[in-house]
Motif scaffolding. Structure first.
Motif, PDB file in Angstrom:
ATOM      1  N   UNK A 133       0.826  -1.206   0.000  1.00 41.26           N
ATOM      2  CA  UNK A 133       0.000   0.000   0.000  1.00 41.26           C
ATOM      3  C   UNK A 133       0.857   1.251   0.000  1.00 41.26           C
ATOM      4  N   UNK A 134       0.340   2.299  -0.627  1.00 45.13           N
ATOM      5  CA  UNK A 134       0.891   3.641  -0.495  1.00 45.13           C
ATOM      6  C   UNK A 134      -0.236   4.545   0.000  1.00 45.13           C
ATOM      7  N   UNK A 135       0.004   5.265   1.098  1.00 47.05           N
ATOM      8  CA  UNK A 135      -0.984   6.188   1.658  1.00 47.05           C
ATOM      9  C   UNK A 135      -0.537   7.612   1.381  1.00 47.05           C
ATOM     10  N   UNK A 136      -1.395   8.371   0.710  1.00 49.82           N
ATOM     11  CA  UNK A 136      -1.066   9.742   0.319  1.00 49.82           C
ATOM     12  C   UNK A 136      -1.505  10.718   1.403  1.00 49.82           C
ATOM     13  N   UNK A 137      -0.703  11.750   1.634  1.00 45.30           N
ATOM     14  CA  UNK A 137      -0.955  12.716   2.701  1.00 45.30           C
ATOM     15  C   UNK A 137      -1.921  13.791   2.224  1.00 45.30           C
ATOM     16  N   UNK A 138      -3.168  13.368   1.934  1.00 45.09           N
ATOM     17  CA  UNK A 138      -4.165  14.311   1.435  1.00 45.09           C
ATOM     18  C   UNK A 138      -5.307  14.520   2.428  1.00 45.09           C
ATOM     19  N   UNK A 139      -5.164  14.010   3.658  1.00 44.21           N
ATOM     20  CA  UNK A 139      -6.213  14.157   4.648  1.00 44.21           C
ATOM     21  C   UNK A 139      -6.128  15.490   5.376  1.00 44.21           C
TER      22      UNK A 139
END
Length: 258
Positions: A133-139
């Motif tokens: 998985x890759x989690x993007x810092x868009x939160x």
């Protein structure tokens, strides 16, 4: 990447889709994920309703509600594509004579699961799968990591008979140049045609907060052949981390004609 249009598109495809195919295992609930993938061209939506988390730290009591979503799409062969996140979160913070609340969306993650399969013979059933998985810092600030995160996990499953299922989940998250580790065994049992229950223990080494140990379990109830309701709870029994985690969820498989 914003999760809202992805969820909207997935729901539209599910409503417009043709007849169901044979359903696979869902990734919810419990630690890890199913050791099978979706058939090619099919889709599943797994939705938290929501998850509740309580944590006391530095004189503050935080309560967080998270409507986590996971969309799975079969790619064919031993692979499937996943996209997940939380389009809605609520934080309630109390402490030091003050109160604060925040509402927003969390980070978005995309990944690929590979499930090579294994023996399905009764009494000797073993299978495994890996998920990157890759989690993007868009939160939003209160609900995101603040940086891109890379994750690699694996689940091994043993089925000694038709009613028992034991798994071992291992995962590493790399965030801001530091690693966090999770190791979680689960022990599950079927009760009749529709019910499944399991016990779980999560041992976590967090790069920032140190060691955590959670224990609990959950239940899942099958609705027909293509939907599932679930409920679970975990309680902290050692180290740092949330003092309580609990949630409800629903999973639905959308297939196609053979």
């Amino acid at each position: 990447m914003n999760l809202r249009p992805v969820l909207t598109a997935a729901l539209f495809l599910s409503l417009a889709g043709p007849a169901f195919a044979d359903p696979p295992d869902f990734d919810r609930p419990g630690a890890g994920f199913a050791t099978s993938v979706l058939p090619a061209g099919t889709l599943a939506l797994e939705q938290g309703l929501p998850t509740y988390e309580r944590q006391r730290q530095d004189g503050y009591l935080d309560r967080t509600y998270t409507a986590d979503s996971l969309i799975r799409i079969g790619l064919g062969g031993p692979a499937e594509f996943q996209v997940g996140g939380s389009a809605w979160n609520r934080l309630e913070e109390r402490g030091m004579g003050s109160r604060r609340h925040a509402v927003g969306h969390g980070d978005t993650n995309v990944g690929v699961k590979i499930a090579p399969g294994g023996s399905s013979d009764s009494g000797n059933g073993f299978s495994w799968a890996a998920l990157a998985n890759v989690t993007f810092a868009n939160g939003d600030e209160d609900f995101g990591n603040g940086a891109k995160q890379y994750s690699l996990g694996a689940t091994g499953q043993w089925q000694p008979d038709d009613n028992h299922q034991n798994t071992l989940y291992a995962n590493v998250d790399r965030l801001k140049g530091r690693n966090s580790w999770t190791l979680a065994p689960t022990f599950g049992r079927k009760f009749g045609e529709n019910w499944m229950a399991y016990l779980e223990a999560d041992a976590i080494h967090d790069a920032d907060d140190g060691n955590e140990l959670q224990a609990g379990g959950g239940v899942a109830y099958s609705i027909g052949d293509h939907a599932q309701l679930d409920a679970y709870a975990l309680h902290r029994i050692g180290g740092h981390g949330p003092s309580f985690i609990g949630g409800l969820g629903i999973s639905v498989f959308f297939g196609k004609k053979a």
